[in-house]
Write an enzyme that holds these catalytic residues in place. Sequence first.
Site, PDB file in Angstrom:
ATOM      1  N   GLU A 180       0.874  -1.187   0.000  1.00  0.00           N
ATOM      2  CA  GLU A 180       0.000   0.000   0.000  1.00  0.00           C
ATOM      3  C   GLU A 180       0.900   1.223   0.000  1.00  0.00           C
ATOM      4  O   GLU A 180       1.750   1.367   0.877  1.00  0.00           O
ATOM      5  CB  GLU A 180      -0.930  -0.036   1.215  1.00  0.00           C
TER       6      GLU A 180
ATOM      7  N   CYS B  78      -1.871   9.103   4.014  1.00  0.00           N
ATOM      8  CA  CYS B  78      -1.893   8.732   2.591  1.00  0.00           C
ATOM      9  C   CYS B  78      -3.217   9.163   1.979  1.00  0.00           C
ATOM     10  O   CYS B  78      -3.317   9.408   0.786  1.00  0.00           O
ATOM     11  CB  CYS B  78      -1.698   7.235   2.447  1.00  0.00           C
TER      12      CYS B  78
HETATM   13  P1  NAP Z   1       8.842   4.954   3.327  1.00  0.00           P
HETATM   14  O1  NAP Z   1       9.967   5.891   3.370  1.00  0.00           O
HETATM   15  O2  NAP Z   1       8.571   4.231   2.070  1.00  0.00           O
HETATM   16  O3  NAP Z   1       9.106   3.894   4.511  1.00  0.00           O
HETATM   17  C1  NAP Z   1       8.192   2.883   4.812  1.00  0.00           C
HETATM   18  C2  NAP Z   1       8.910   1.734   5.466  1.00  0.00           C
HETATM   19  O4  NAP Z   1       9.805   1.147   4.516  1.00  0.00           O
HETATM   20  C3  NAP Z   1       9.763   2.139   6.661  1.00  0.00           C
HETATM   21  O5  NAP Z   1       9.671   1.138   7.640  1.00  0.00           O
HETATM   22  C4  NAP Z   1      11.150   2.181   6.056  1.00  0.00           C
HETATM   23  O6  NAP Z   1      12.178   1.975   6.986  1.00  0.00           O
HETATM   24  C5  NAP Z   1      11.084   1.019   5.094  1.00  0.00           C
HETATM   25  N1  NAP Z   1      12.104   1.014   4.046  1.00  0.00           N
HETATM   26  C6  NAP Z   1      12.833   2.046   3.559  1.00  0.00           C
HETATM   27  N2  NAP Z   1      13.670   1.614   2.598  1.00  0.00           N
HETATM   28  C7  NAP Z   1      13.460   0.283   2.463  1.00  0.00           C
HETATM   29  C8  NAP Z   1      14.005  -0.726   1.624  1.00  0.00           C
HETATM   30  N3  NAP Z   1      14.947  -0.490   0.707  1.00  0.00           N
HETATM   31  N4  NAP Z   1      13.547  -1.995   1.756  1.00  0.00           N
HETATM   32  C9  NAP Z   1      12.588  -2.278   2.664  1.00  0.00           C
HETATM   33  N5  NAP Z   1      12.039  -1.356   3.486  1.00  0.00           N
HETATM   34  C10 NAP Z   1      12.468  -0.100   3.393  1.00  0.00           C
HETATM   35  O7  NAP Z   1       7.484   5.649   3.744  1.00  0.00           O
HETATM   36  P2  NAP Z   1       7.199   6.532   5.037  1.00  0.00           P
HETATM   37  O8  NAP Z   1       7.860   7.844   4.882  1.00  0.00           O
HETATM   38  O9  NAP Z   1       7.468   5.741   6.272  1.00  0.00           O
HETATM   39  O10 NAP Z   1       5.609   6.704   4.961  1.00  0.00           O
HETATM   40  C11 NAP Z   1       4.991   7.661   4.162  1.00  0.00           C
HETATM   41  C12 NAP Z   1       4.479   7.029   2.890  1.00  0.00           C
HETATM   42  O11 NAP Z   1       3.600   5.958   3.195  1.00  0.00           O
HETATM   43  C13 NAP Z   1       3.665   7.994   2.048  1.00  0.00           C
HETATM   44  O12 NAP Z   1       4.010   7.821   0.700  1.00  0.00           O
HETATM   45  C14 NAP Z   1       2.230   7.552   2.297  1.00  0.00           C
HETATM   46  O13 NAP Z   1       1.334   7.881   1.280  1.00  0.00           O
HETATM   47  C15 NAP Z   1       2.412   6.078   2.442  1.00  0.00           C
HETATM   48  N6  NAP Z   1       1.294   5.464   3.158  1.00  0.00           N
HETATM   49  C16 NAP Z   1       0.405   4.728   2.452  1.00  0.00           C
HETATM   50  C17 NAP Z   1      -0.685   4.154   3.087  1.00  0.00           C
HETATM   51  C18 NAP Z   1      -1.689   3.353   2.329  1.00  0.00           C
HETATM   52  O14 NAP Z   1      -2.486   2.660   2.950  1.00  0.00           O
HETATM   53  N7  NAP Z   1      -1.692   3.416   1.019  1.00  0.00           N
HETATM   54  C19 NAP Z   1      -0.841   4.339   4.461  1.00  0.00           C
HETATM   55  C20 NAP Z   1       0.104   5.086   5.153  1.00  0.00           C
HETATM   56  C21 NAP Z   1       1.176   5.644   4.500  1.00  0.00           C
HETATM   57  P3  NAP Z   1      13.101   3.195   7.522  1.00  0.00           P
HETATM   58  O15 NAP Z   1      12.177   4.055   8.309  1.00  0.00           O
HETATM   59  O16 NAP Z   1      14.127   2.526   8.332  1.00  0.00           O
HETATM   60  O17 NAP Z   1      13.647   3.885   6.307  1.00  0.00           O
END
Ligand code: NAP
Length: 525
Positions: free
Chosen positions: A295, A329
């Site tokens: 997601e 999101c």
């Molecule tokens: P993110 O930067 O993509 O990080 C999400 C998770 O992925 C974190 O636990 C992060 O760990 C991890 N991660 C980072 N690099 C990775 C890699 N190479 N391999 C595996 N995991 C990795 O997103 P965010 O800033 O936490 O959250 C905001 C985003 O989430 C926005 O784009 C928002 O729209 C989206 N979101 C979507 C939904 C939905 O239901 N569609 C709901 C909530 C949020 P680290 O923190 O250690 O980097």
Amino acid sequence: MSTIAEPAQAIPAFSNEPVADFSRGDKREGMEKALREVHSQLGREYDLLIGGRREKTADKLRSLNPSRPAEVVGIHSKASAALANEAVESAYGYFPQWSATPAETRVEMLLRASAAIRRRKLEFDAWLVYEAGKTWPEADADVSEAIDFCEYYARQMLRLSRPDALVQMPGEKDEMVYLPLGVGVIIPPWNFPLAIMAGMTAAALVAGNTVVIKPSSDTPTIAAKFAEVLLEGGFPAKSFSLLVGSGSVVGDVLVEHPKTRFVAFTGSRDVGLRINELAAKPRKGQVWIKRVVAEMGGKDAIVVDRDADLDSAAKGVLWSAFGYQGQKCSACSRAIVDQAIYDRFLEKLKIGVSELKVGPADQPENYMGPVINEGAQRSILNYIEVGKKEGRLVAGGSVGGSDGYFVQPTVIADVDSKARIFQEEIFGPVLAVTKARDFEHALELANDSEYGLTGAVFSKNPEHIQKARERFFVGNLYINRKCTGAMVGAHPFGGFNMSGTDSKAGGPDYLLQFLQAKSIAEKVS
Ligand code: NAP
């Protein structure tokens, strides 16, 4: 609601957990007390949990209070790639035992974990205020949703453990059973650090999978608290690992591991696409196609029609755009407004924005707290500078205070659909407002996005509402209400296109993604 002692068979029908009414004196005092108690625990150290073993490492991750970044919320041991490998191996080793545990027993554990969160609700609220910068009501909504996910998936698992009867071939006994998949890697974001993590983990565990949880590096303390309630609920220590660590260091290791069977991810588009790509490539010794539930981001629009109730449309846009600082999101980042009412709508919106208070999340008079970290603040401010060139600044436009990571609620009007602030996810309190010629044009503009998560329409015109039902291409459409605030059970949540795999969290089909169906036909005569 269920109680610990209740047998799983007797649990009442699902109902949403009520959110706390902080206008009530007792709730306000309760929250103030919880904030004091949690504040006295800030800065403690937390170990990794790897297959039932506590592990300290020299490398530490410090999570900060975004309202007052000098305050350290938790100090966490950070996993290495070797420990990530170990966590997957351990989950793989325990899977046969865990998957053989009766579904009813797993359901009871989940209901006990949920009851534990409910008992500690204000405490969890307070952790979210300090670590994620959530205001009191936003924090309480996050914790309520976590409880809802646990309660809902527990009931869904009971349903799936007794599947519907199949057509019976003459002389055969025909049935289909649902089996768990194996080791799941759970990767949540920081913005619903409890609800989304709890939801993805609860679904995977109750379905009989073992998991490695890799929380966001911004919110590891909330994850450590969640691990406590899993253990309190009776989940065996070996059924899950809590692997705090940087996504860029341990993420690929977890996703690529040949014994990983599936990944449940919620986060940004770029990380989601990377996970999807890496998971698709089979590794040496791997005998399955990995499943990815991803997601991702959104660029959610609210369409305001010419006959809309402008007061409720302005409020709907305001709350959707600036609740939790626009870091949902589902947040509205594009308001698409019919030219006939454009100026009047903007005026109402401007007044609404001027009334929003920004400040530390622990002070209940603030409607908006800080954004999550310094990098996010910088990126949002950069987008605002871009937006000032792409449109007309109507409100906000700069930092919202000196101490924490605050950004003013910002509105940029007259934005073209080709503009970056119309197309790119900013993930902060920045709203682009765009003029539409008519409703057709408004729908066209709303669909002009690579994302397709949430959307809303304010209109009194039944034909227009019908058009939106048919052609507004989003996973979650709302009519005459805001586009945030999906409720478990009522609004199954997930997006189209680059918003993800449309997993519909909190819906009746969600658990199927954590299971595989086996058909069994036995000749009986
Ligand atoms: P993110 O930067 O993509 O990080 C999400 C998770 O992925 C974190 O636990 C992060 O760990 C991890 N991660 C980072 N690099 C990775 C890699 N190479 N391999 C595996 N995991 C990795 O997103 P965010 O800033 O936490 O959250 C905001 C985003 O989430 C926005 O784009 C928002 O729209 C989206 N979101 C979507 C939904 C939905 O239901 N569609 C709901 C909530 C949020 P680290 O923190 O250690 O980097």
